[in-house]
Scaffold this motif. Structure first.
Motif, short mmCIF file in Angstrom:
data_model
loop_
_atom_site.label_atom_id
_atom_site.label_comp_id
_atom_site.label_asym_id
_atom_site.label_seq_id
_atom_site.Cartn_x
_atom_site.Cartn_y
_atom_site.Cartn_z
N LEU A 23 0.83 -1.21 0.00
CA LEU A 23 0.00 0.00 0.00
C LEU A 23 0.86 1.25 0.00
O LEU A 23 0.60 2.20 -0.74
CB LEU A 23 -0.91 0.02 1.23
CG LEU A 23 -2.14 -0.88 1.21
CD1 LEU A 23 -2.91 -0.73 2.53
CD2 LEU A 23 -3.07 -0.53 0.06
N LYS A 26 2.35 2.04 -3.28
CA LYS A 26 1.41 2.56 -4.26
C LYS A 26 0.83 3.92 -3.86
O LYS A 26 0.55 4.75 -4.71
CB LYS A 26 0.27 1.54 -4.40
CG LYS A 26 -0.45 1.59 -5.72
CD LYS A 26 -0.23 0.39 -6.59
CE LYS A 26 -1.14 0.45 -7.80
NZ LYS A 26 -2.22 -0.52 -7.71
N HIS A 27 0.64 4.14 -2.56
CA HIS A 27 -0.09 5.35 -2.15
C HIS A 27 0.78 6.39 -1.45
O HIS A 27 0.27 7.45 -1.11
CB HIS A 27 -1.25 4.96 -1.22
CG HIS A 27 -2.33 4.24 -1.95
ND1 HIS A 27 -3.42 4.87 -2.50
CD2 HIS A 27 -2.48 2.93 -2.26
CE1 HIS A 27 -4.20 3.98 -3.09
NE2 HIS A 27 -3.65 2.80 -2.96
N PHE A 30 -0.44 8.72 1.51
CA PHE A 30 -1.88 8.52 1.75
C PHE A 30 -2.66 9.83 1.85
O PHE A 30 -3.67 9.92 2.52
CB PHE A 30 -2.12 7.70 3.04
CG PHE A 30 -1.69 6.28 2.91
CD1 PHE A 30 -2.59 5.32 2.48
CD2 PHE A 30 -0.39 5.90 3.20
CE1 PHE A 30 -2.19 4.00 2.37
CE2 PHE A 30 0.03 4.60 3.08
CZ PHE A 30 -0.88 3.64 2.66
N GLU A 31 -2.14 10.85 1.15
CA GLU A 31 -2.74 12.17 1.26
C GLU A 31 -4.19 12.19 0.79
O GLU A 31 -5.05 12.81 1.41
CB GLU A 31 -1.93 13.12 0.38
CG GLU A 31 -1.79 14.50 0.96
CD GLU A 31 -0.77 15.27 0.14
OE1 GLU A 31 -1.20 15.88 -0.85
OE2 GLU A 31 0.43 15.22 0.47
N ASN A 32 -4.44 11.48 -0.30
CA ASN A 32 -5.79 11.54 -0.87
C ASN A 32 -6.43 10.15 -0.87
O ASN A 32 -7.23 9.83 -1.72
CB ASN A 32 -5.68 12.10 -2.29
CG ASN A 32 -7.03 12.56 -2.80
OD1 ASN A 32 -7.88 13.00 -2.02
ND2 ASN A 32 -7.25 12.41 -4.09
N THR A 33 -6.02 9.35 0.10
CA THR A 33 -6.48 7.96 0.11
C THR A 33 -7.32 7.68 1.35
O THR A 33 -7.01 8.17 2.44
CB THR A 33 -5.25 7.02 0.12
OG1 THR A 33 -4.45 7.32 -1.03
CG2 THR A 33 -5.68 5.57 0.06
N LYS A 97 -11.46 10.81 -4.07
CA LYS A 97 -10.42 10.16 -3.26
C LYS A 97 -10.11 8.79 -3.85
O LYS A 97 -10.92 8.20 -4.55
CB LYS A 97 -10.89 10.01 -1.82
CG LYS A 97 -10.99 11.32 -1.08
CD LYS A 97 -11.03 11.09 0.41
CE LYS A 97 -11.05 12.41 1.14
NZ LYS A 97 -12.26 13.21 0.88
N LYS A 98 -8.90 8.32 -3.53
CA LYS A 98 -8.58 6.93 -3.84
C LYS A 98 -9.06 6.09 -2.66
O LYS A 98 -8.70 6.36 -1.52
CB LYS A 98 -7.07 6.75 -4.02
CG LYS A 98 -6.57 7.41 -5.28
CD LYS A 98 -5.05 7.27 -5.36
CE LYS A 98 -4.51 8.08 -6.51
NZ LYS A 98 -3.19 8.65 -6.20
N ILE A 100 -9.43 2.39 -0.76
CA ILE A 100 -9.01 0.99 -0.67
C ILE A 100 -10.08 0.25 0.13
O ILE A 100 -10.25 0.48 1.33
CB ILE A 100 -7.65 0.86 0.03
CG1 ILE A 100 -6.61 1.73 -0.68
CG2 ILE A 100 -7.19 -0.59 0.06
CD1 ILE A 100 -5.44 2.09 0.19
N LYS A 127 -10.69 6.54 -7.61
CA LYS A 127 -10.28 5.17 -7.92
C LYS A 127 -10.68 4.28 -6.75
O LYS A 127 -10.64 4.71 -5.60
CB LYS A 127 -8.75 5.17 -8.08
CG LYS A 127 -8.21 3.89 -8.65
CD LYS A 127 -6.72 3.98 -8.84
CE LYS A 127 -6.24 2.66 -9.41
NZ LYS A 127 -4.79 2.56 -9.42
N GLU A 129 -9.78 0.52 -5.07
CA GLU A 129 -8.98 -0.71 -5.10
C GLU A 129 -9.52 -1.69 -4.07
O GLU A 129 -10.21 -1.29 -3.14
CB GLU A 129 -7.52 -0.39 -4.79
CG GLU A 129 -6.85 0.44 -5.85
CD GLU A 129 -5.41 0.78 -5.50
OE1 GLU A 129 -4.61 0.95 -6.43
OE2 GLU A 129 -5.09 0.89 -4.30
#
Lengths: 179, 307
Positions: A23, A26-27, A30-33, A97-98, A100, A127, A129
């Motif tokens: 994670l 990939k991220h 994590f600012e926008n996750t 936001k992304k 998960i 997105k 995931e």
């Protein structure tokens, strides 16, 4: 009845560590996750991932929510069991936001379809995931695949995959129960 | 596994404590839904519901309608005054005609006590009683108990006084049964003429002095004086009633504790409750209205899942 253990205590933490680093890779920050666990059982796994991520990244501000799919399920009025809702805890919008999504076992993919339906009621994510601890491959009813997988197992349709957590049971253990 | 045991919601009398708990748990879920930016879920998208109102209602009808829309159900509304009922059609014929158009669930209010039970014996659809004469009004009782549970965390052990026209009130009867089932202590208070004989057999206390009742209770549920149901005079004047049984700020302030004030609506301001009380922080009247939608969503969701 035949029970075969597929994951135990130590492997749990190895798998969780690996998934956390995937994670982070990939991220980044994590600012926008946003991390969202699926009620009821996916939240145990999601909280574990969150806890470890906070430890590794030292970022206390990770966005975390829990999504309940009861009202979005496609077997309502079709199954025999009453669908009792769980708490929905998402106090942010997922707009742009992304996301998960985290669940414990991926089997037919129907829960994830419902979750995607439920998720768009909180905005349009940039997105989405999917992370699962156990992927029961070759058993999908819908074209849904995980992006992050703990372990992949082959099972028969009448097998049950059971994941127990320290938080709700005695110990961390995942097993396949076949009749 | 929890399971809702009913095919219909005809009255609180017929449902179990587990059913009530399940309705509350489900309503918790719906309460978060109706407070979201997108207040809608797709659960009942293949369900058609007829709202049949043989008696006037604003709040209950809108609450049911809104609940149905938030569940994505299709609805038809039917008000008796515009319909063929005035041309002499019987209840069963009216409802059967509506059901022939493939309706899955019927929400009915009717002036005759027992109308919903009668219907459920002759009609193959889920029936929800939205008030039948002076008999029961189950969703109101559920939302009242749900509001108490929300305020105190629990209904068990709470002291609730129901004040006013107990004789004509289906809200009172359903509330008494519901609260007793959940373990609350219940008292009724009002002029002797408006308290039915043998009400003690439901396990409630009876009090004619409002101040004594208020000093005893945690929650006061102030009922509306139903002038439209009173064929004779039960008390000399509204003014006298409000002097003896109206809840005003002075009475509320003279208590040595804080109580919660409820009202099922519509309020007759200045009769059973004064404006300063109705708009004060003690009153949870508008919370009751909000919870009404969540409770009705839960009831329809649970009944629909039975099929």
């Amino acid at each position: 009845m035949n029970s075969k253990i597929i994951l135990e205590k130590k492997q749990f933490s190895i798998v969780i560590d690996r998934l956390c680093y995937e994670l982070i890779e990939k991220h980044g920050s994590f600012e926008n996750t946003a991390i969202i666990g699926l009620q009821p059982r996916g939240t145990f796994f999601a909280r574990r991932i969150l806890k470890r991520l906070v430890e590794i990244t030292e970022n206390e501000k990770l966005l975390y929510g829990e999504l309940d799919i009861s009202f979005y399920r496609d077997d309502f009025r079709r199954g025999k069991e009453q669908i009792v809702p769980n708490a929905m805890k998402i106090n942010f919008t997922v707009e742009s936001k992304k996301v998960i999504l985290i669940d414990d076992v991926l089997y037919t993919g129907r829960s994830i379809r419902s979750a995607l339906d439920a998720l768009v009621d909180f905005g349009r994510p940039e997105k989405v995931e999917l992370m699962v601890l156990i992927d029961r491959r070759f058993s999908r009813h819908l074209p849904i695949q995980p992006d992050y997988t703990g372990i992949t197992v082959d099972t028969r349709a009448n097998d049950k995959v059971k994941v127990e957590w320290k938080e709700n049971s005695k110990a961390d253990v995942a097993s396949i129960i076949s009749n | 596994m929890k399971q809702f045991t009913q095919k219909h919601l005809l009255g609180i009398k017929d449902i179990t404590v587990d059913d009530i708990e399940l309705i509350f748990e489900t309503a918790d879920g719906f309460k978060t839904v109706i407070n979201r930016p997108i207040k809608k879920v797709p659960s009942l998208r293949d369900v058609t519901i007829a709202n049949i109102f043989f008696e006037n209602s604003t709040r209950t009808r809108i609450s049911f309608e809104l609940a149905q829309k938030r569940l994505s159900a299709d609805t038809v509304n039917f008000a008796a005054s515009y319909s063929s009922v005035s041309k002499g059609e019987t209840l069963i014929d009216t409802v059967n005609n509506i059901l022939a158009m493939k309706v899955d669930m019927v929400v009915m209010r009717h002036p005759a006590p027992g109308a919903a039970i009668f219907l459920s014996q002759h009609i193959n659809a889920n029936i929800i009683n939205a008030g039948d004469g002076t008999h029961e009004h189950p969703t109101q009782a559920l939302l009242d108990a749900f509001s108490i549970r929300e305020k105190f965390g629990n209904v068990n052990g709470k002291k609730v006084v129901i004040v006013g026209d107990i004789l004509h009130s289906r809200v009172a009867i359903s509330n008494i049964i519901c609260l007793k089932k959940l373990g609350a202590e219940v008292m009724v208070c009002g002029p002797t003429t408006l308290i039915p004989k043998h009400i003690e057999s439901l396990g409630v206390k009876v009090e004619t002095d409002l101040m004594k009742a208020l000093n005893w209770c945690d929650v006061a549920n102030m009922l509306r004086i139903q002038l439209e149901r009173q064929d004779i005079k039960y008390f000399p004047s509204l003014r006298e009633y409000s002097m003896l049984y109206g809840l005003d700020k002075k009475r509320l302030d003279s208590l040595d504790k804080e109580i919660v004030v409820m009202h099922p609506g519509p309020i007759n301001r200045g009769v059973e409750i004064t404006s300063d009380v109705a708009d004060s922080k003690h009153a949870i009247i508008l919370d009751q209205v909000e919870n009404g939608v969540a409770i009705r969503m839960a009831v329809m969701y649970l009944l629909a899942s039975q099929q």
